[in-house]
Design a protein around this motif. Structure first.
Motif, mmCIF file in Angstrom:
data_model
loop_
_atom_site.group_PDB
_atom_site.id
_atom_site.type_symbol
_atom_site.label_atom_id
_atom_site.label_comp_id
_atom_site.label_asym_id
_atom_site.label_seq_id
_atom_site.Cartn_x
_atom_site.Cartn_y
_atom_site.Cartn_z
ATOM 1 N N GLU A 1 0.840 -1.190 0.000
ATOM 2 C CA GLU A 1 0.000 0.000 0.000
ATOM 3 C C GLU A 1 0.880 1.248 0.000
ATOM 4 N N ILE A 2 0.463 2.261 -0.753
ATOM 5 C CA ILE A 2 1.121 3.561 -0.766
ATOM 6 C C ILE A 2 0.130 4.603 -0.276
ATOM 7 N N ASN A 3 0.530 5.389 0.717
ATOM 8 C CA ASN A 3 -0.274 6.503 1.211
ATOM 9 C C ASN A 3 0.476 7.804 0.977
ATOM 10 N N ILE A 15 2.661 0.258 -12.439
ATOM 11 C CA ILE A 15 2.291 -0.740 -11.434
ATOM 12 C C ILE A 15 2.537 -2.126 -11.989
ATOM 13 N N LYS A 17 2.450 -4.993 -9.683
ATOM 14 C CA LYS A 17 2.003 -5.982 -8.709
ATOM 15 C C LYS A 17 0.738 -5.449 -8.041
ATOM 16 N N SER A 18 0.038 -6.315 -7.344
ATOM 17 C CA SER A 18 -1.167 -5.898 -6.632
ATOM 18 C C SER A 18 -0.805 -4.828 -5.611
ATOM 19 N N ILE A 19 -1.592 -3.748 -5.603
ATOM 20 C CA ILE A 19 -1.252 -2.628 -4.729
ATOM 21 C C ILE A 19 -2.470 -1.734 -4.539
ATOM 22 N N GLN A 20 -2.455 -0.987 -3.457
ATOM 23 C CA GLN A 20 -3.442 0.069 -3.226
ATOM 24 C C GLN A 20 -2.704 1.383 -3.054
ATOM 25 N N ILE A 21 -3.097 2.398 -3.837
ATOM 26 C CA ILE A 21 -2.598 3.758 -3.658
ATOM 27 C C ILE A 21 -3.762 4.571 -3.128
ATOM 28 N N ASP A 50 1.410 -13.808 -7.918
ATOM 29 C CA ASP A 50 0.474 -12.747 -7.519
ATOM 30 C C ASP A 50 -0.926 -13.144 -7.973
ATOM 31 N N VAL A 55 -5.703 -3.981 -8.236
ATOM 32 C CA VAL A 55 -5.137 -2.647 -8.098
ATOM 33 C C VAL A 55 -6.248 -1.700 -7.670
#
Length: 252
Positions: A1-3, A15, A17-21, A50, A55
């Motif tokens: 996760e990116i905040n 992107i 890979k699986s991620i949350q921004i 993965d 995303v």
């Protein structure tokens, strides 16, 4: 996760890979001028391990500064199957370079695209485009509380797509909603439009011969042409004005 810890104008991102921004409570600007894309999602670059392939992008402001190509570009084939992209609480503006899209989903393997509480405006091409270079996999599209304004096409959906558009506003575009079928009806595109405003477009609804748009509880006023070709089915509970639905629309 990116905040986002601080507000700012952040550049493009790729992107893999699986991620949350997630940038709620902060201003997060994605500047992608000069013919570039704001966020590139290439499912074919994800690792085989993965398995989630999801995303999530939240509260981002994409600015093409009149020269950007796409706010979000989604690609992939084999590894895109069952991949998921969620776009929430975003704004996209000013893409007049390249294809000029807010979101372009070109996954040949299909997958899910979910967009909610998002505004897309001032695009050379389609605000939201779902397309394939070859016909494989089913694209599933869910649009809720989305505004698409001043684009060549508001929402453009290609072969083998199942789409639901609800509680959304599509206005000021050359064509409001466009549904096409490129394989002679083998895998037709099906679009459901419910509780929306599709008004003040050049053409409100356009479907190719073997695709279908079904419209219910929707306001479709002051479109220069209510519909062009194809099958557009009205449930008979829509509000129309200006150039209204014509005799080629079936009431079921």
């Amino acid at each position: 996760e990116i905040n986002c810890l601080d507000p700012g104008g952040f550049g493009a991102v790729t992107i893999t890979k699986s991620i949350q921004i997630d940038c709620h409570d902060r201003y997060a600007g994605v500047l992608h001028s000069g013919g570039g894309n704001g966020v590139n999602i290439n499912f074919d670059s994800f690792a085989d391990s993965d398995t989630r392939r999801a995303v999530r992008l939240r509260n981002l402001n994409f600015s093409g500064a009149d020269t950007g190509a796409r706010g979000i570009s989604i690609t992939g084939s084999t590894l895109a199957v069952n991949g998921e992209v969620y776009v929430e609480d975003c704004m996209m503006d000013g893409n007049f370079g390249g294809t000029g899209n807010g979101i372009r989903d070109a996954r040949n393997g299909g997958g899910l695209l979910s967009v909610s509480n998002t505004t897309i405006r001032n695009m050379l091409g389609a605000g939201i485009s779902v397309t394939k270079s070859f016909l494989s996999g089913t694209s599933k599209v869910v649009l809720n509380k989305v505004q698409v304004l001043n684009c060549a096409t508001g929402v453009s959906l290609s072969t083998n797509t199942r789409a639901t558009i609800s509680d959304s506003v599509i206005t000021g575009n050359t064509t409001g909603i466009f549904s096409e079928d490129l394989d002679g009806g083998v895998t037709p595109t099906q679009v459901a439009v419910d509780h929306c405003v599709v008004s003040k477009n050049g053409t409100g609804f356009q479907a190719s011969t073997n695709s279908t748009i079904r419209v219910s509880h929707t306001t479709a006023m002051n479109n220069t042409t209510a519909l062009a070709t194809g099958t557009v089915l009205s449930y008979g509970n829509n509000q129309t004005g200006g150039t209204a639905f014509s005799g080629s629309v079936l009431k079921t």
